[in-house]
Write a protein that holds these residues in place. Sequence first.
Motif, mmCIF file in Angstrom:
data_model
loop_
_atom_site.group_PDB
_atom_site.id
_atom_site.type_symbol
_atom_site.label_atom_id
_atom_site.label_comp_id
_atom_site.label_asym_id
_atom_site.label_seq_id
_atom_site.Cartn_x
_atom_site.Cartn_y
_atom_site.Cartn_z
ATOM 1 N N ILE A 132 0.867 -1.184 0.000
ATOM 2 C CA ILE A 132 0.000 0.000 0.000
ATOM 3 C C ILE A 132 0.902 1.231 0.000
ATOM 4 O O ILE A 132 1.833 1.331 0.811
ATOM 5 N N GLY A 133 0.673 2.130 -0.939
ATOM 6 C CA GLY A 133 1.465 3.346 -1.033
ATOM 7 C C GLY A 133 0.733 4.412 -1.828
ATOM 8 O O GLY A 133 -0.441 4.237 -2.210
ATOM 9 N N TYR A 134 1.418 5.501 -2.064
ATOM 10 C CA TYR A 134 0.822 6.628 -2.796
ATOM 11 C C TYR A 134 1.343 6.616 -4.225
ATOM 12 O O TYR A 134 2.550 6.680 -4.467
ATOM 13 N N ALA A 135 0.439 6.522 -5.190
ATOM 14 C CA ALA A 135 0.801 6.495 -6.607
ATOM 15 C C ALA A 135 0.827 7.914 -7.164
ATOM 16 O O ALA A 135 -0.158 8.653 -7.054
ATOM 17 N N GLY A 136 1.961 8.285 -7.737
ATOM 18 C CA GLY A 136 2.101 9.589 -8.359
ATOM 19 C C GLY A 136 2.759 9.445 -9.722
ATOM 20 O O GLY A 136 2.996 8.334 -10.203
ATOM 21 N N GLY B 25 5.831 11.145 -16.382
ATOM 22 C CA GLY B 25 4.849 10.411 -17.159
ATOM 23 C C GLY B 25 4.707 8.950 -16.774
ATOM 24 O O GLY B 25 3.787 8.276 -17.248
ATOM 25 N N ASN B 26 5.589 8.441 -15.946
ATOM 26 C CA ASN B 26 5.499 7.058 -15.491
ATOM 27 C C ASN B 26 4.950 7.004 -14.060
ATOM 28 O O ASN B 26 5.201 7.902 -13.254
ATOM 29 N N VAL B 27 4.225 5.920 -13.776
ATOM 30 C CA VAL B 27 3.658 5.760 -12.435
ATOM 31 C C VAL B 27 4.780 5.389 -11.463
ATOM 32 O O VAL B 27 5.595 4.507 -11.726
#
Length: 347
Positions: free
Chosen positions: A288-292, A296-298
């Motif tokens: 579980i983490g924060y996607a940013g 341009g890449n996740v």
Amino acid sequence: MNEILEFLNQNKADGAEVIFLMLFSLGVALFHTIIFSGLFNLKFPNWLFFVLCPAIIGVSFLIDDRLPFAVILLLFPSVFIFAFIGMIYSGIKSSKQERIERENFNKKHNIQKTPLFEKLLGLFVLGCIIGAIYFLAETENLKLLFLIIPGFILLKNIFFPSSKSKFLRLQAILPTSKTNAIAMGQVEIEGDLEEIEPIISPYFSKPCIGYFYKIEKESPRDKDGKTTYTTIFTETKTGKFKIKDENGSVTVDGDGMEFYFDRIDNQAGGKTRYTETYLRTNDYMLLIGYAGSDNGNVLIQKGSSDTVFGVAVPRSISFRNKYKPLLDSFLAALFFISLILLYIILN
């Protein structure tokens, strides 16, 4: 005191008495040897006091035949005096040595000193707790502690949950995302780990994706003779890696990530014990983490300071989710039964 002085002044020692006093002084010499070598940690020949004590009595007899009794009366209490001084000296010395070792340990592992504000806050809270207990005792309401203590524990768990509690609560409501359909924000992913930037563990020097490192000191044995350990240092460090499922992979910046699983991969030591747990390639994990976005890449990483960011073993999470409703029902029933029992006790 006058009677002792009168006795010493009127009684003279003969040859047989001097020999007896010299033999008796050997027992005093034994204690002096133990005290000065053990408590004061002095280096001297083992025979020193066994020669010195009888010699003092013998010389005193040659000077004045009334002196041997006075000498033995001084030698005997000197054991207790030197033992008391030695215990104080040994305590101060060991405390100083422990402080130096602790400072070197903190410097080696970059452990910052506890801020003065936190120390004062801790003392204030402790003072409030002691004051509250004293007040309840004075007003004969000490039994209210049966309600106050569980209440504090309940409020603490609700408003100040641990990081693991936050992780488990969030996992229960987050859907599992696929690597090819990740939305920006807090996400949950399951998959195999793949190493990008290996790091080396601090004690066993094992290459890995990440590690959890723990140092423990052996505590005094309990009443059953079992050895227990107290944790004195922990460190978690994770590099960059990928997590992949059947649809692809996504990069994870592991800085600040927590391990929410119990596993020992390497352990060694005696009085001081060193334990390491690793994240490795092909470990199947729930993350579980924060996607940013990163050019341009996740990129999954830790968000703000209170954002959940960690990994766990999916099998153990599934087991918990399966039986958690039963556990919650049991705890709720136990809570209300306890309230009823407390009401009966208080009345």
